[in-house]
Design an enzyme around this catalytic site. Structure first.
Site, PDB file in Angstrom:
ATOM      1  N   ALA A  70       1.945  -3.788   0.347  1.00 15.75           N
ATOM      2  CA  ALA A  70       3.341  -4.205   0.446  1.00 15.75           C
ATOM      3  C   ALA A  70       3.531  -5.225   1.555  1.00 15.75           C
ATOM      4  CB  ALA A  70       4.234  -2.995   0.702  1.00 15.75           C
ATOM      5  N   GLY A 115      -0.858  -0.710  -1.369  1.00 20.39           N
ATOM      6  CA  GLY A 115      -0.432  -1.103  -2.705  1.00 20.39           C
ATOM      7  C   GLY A 115      -1.438  -1.978  -3.421  1.00 20.39           C
ATOM      8  N   GLU A 118      -3.723   0.392  -4.946  1.00 23.54           N
ATOM      9  CA  GLU A 118      -2.998   1.069  -6.025  1.00 23.54           C
ATOM     10  C   GLU A 118      -2.923   0.199  -7.283  1.00 23.54           C
ATOM     11  OE1 GLU A 118       0.106   4.105  -3.995  1.00 23.54           O
ATOM     12  OE2 GLU A 118       0.294   2.028  -3.335  1.00 23.54           O
ATOM     13  N   GLU A 138      -1.280   4.233   4.150  1.00 26.83           N
ATOM     14  CA  GLU A 138       0.174   4.323   4.308  1.00 26.83           C
ATOM     15  C   GLU A 138       0.645   5.327   5.355  1.00 26.83           C
ATOM     16  OE1 GLU A 138      -0.257   2.592   0.119  1.00 26.83           O
ATOM     17  OE2 GLU A 138      -1.374   3.947   1.438  1.00 26.83           O
TER      18      GLU A 138
END
Length: 262
Positions: A70, A115, A118, A138
């Site tokens: 992110a 992310g 992910e 995270e």
């Protein structure tokens, strides 16, 4: 090869029946901003609606990173209300990749963190080269993996191993990532290796590929009896298809099939 742009930061390149979804925000190491997340979702919608695409490969235009997760600089500027409004857009990027109906391959060169990892986990297969470093850090910044990581990683490597990786927030280099099952193949060049793998997959029936993926995804987590019913439904969806007829004919005639894709 043709290319289609989705906003400033995402491109889709077509190599015959293989589509390459390119994360193209190199100056930010592909940090996923709201705009970029929206573009990833739009690109996935277009790919899902394109019956000519048999495999999608997720790549990066940056020579140091697949995706660093992110955009925390943007996140830092958002109010609580703006963060709530941004959440569905962010989720749309990850679920867009996860729900692509054709097989998907991530090509990880450099960092794939948070992310970014992910997005790779949302693919069916992950190909890396020696530069790859993956992880879900995270909790080290006060949040949790929110792009599917808490659900996809345990399904890949088991609950205890996923817990250790998420709770420690540690980064894992390529060789260890392969040994732990975090990724699938270690090759000399991630993009080249992923596209070669995609080409081998794309030689097969597009109807069969999509049905096989659907059966595996829907059957995951079910008991065996229920899973076999999912498989039977998928079999019925292909058993009387044009691809099945062509595949059998080509086998008997000792030639390569010309898949009608229906």
């Amino acid at each position: 090869m043709s290319e289609q742009r989705f906003g400033e930061f995402v491109a889709v390149r077509h190599h015959d029946h293989v589509a390459e979804l390119v994360l193209d925000r190199p100056k930010a190491m592909n940090a996923v901003s709201t705009e970029m997340a929206r573009s990833i979702g739009a690109a996935c919608d277009a790919l899902a609606a394109d019956p000519s695409v048999r495999v999608t490969v997720l790549t990066s235009s940056n020579d140091k990173a697949f995706c660093v997760g992110a955009d925390l600089k943007e996140r830092n500027s958002l109010s609580d209300a703006e963060l709530v409004r941004q959440r569905p857009v962010a989720r749309g990027a990850y679920t867009g990749v996860l729900e692509l109906p054709m097989p998907t391959v991530a090509a990880v060169h450099g960092f794939a963190l948070g992310g970014g990892f992910e997005l790779a986990l949302a693919c069916d297969l992950i190909v890396v080269d020696a530069t790859a470093v993956v992880g879900l850090p995270e909790v080290s910044v006060g949040v949790i993996p929110g792009g599917g990581g808490t659900q996809l990683l345990p399904r890949r490597v088991g609950a205890a191993r996923a817990a250790e990786l998420v709770f420690t927030a540690r980064r894992v280099a390529a060789a260890e990532a392969v040994s732990l099952g975090l990724v699938d193949q270690l090759v000399d060049d991630a993009r080249v290796g992923a596209l070669e793998l995609a080409g081998r997959i794309a030689a097969n029936s597009p109807v069969g590929l999509r049905a096989a993926k659907r059966a595996m995804r829907l059957g995951q987590g079910l008991d065996l009896r229920a899973g076999l019913e999912v498989e039977d439904a998928a079999w019925r969806s292909v058993a009387f298809s044009g691809d099945r007829a062509e595949g059998v004919a080509a086998f008997n005639e000792k030639r390569r099939p010309e898949w009608p894709g229906e």
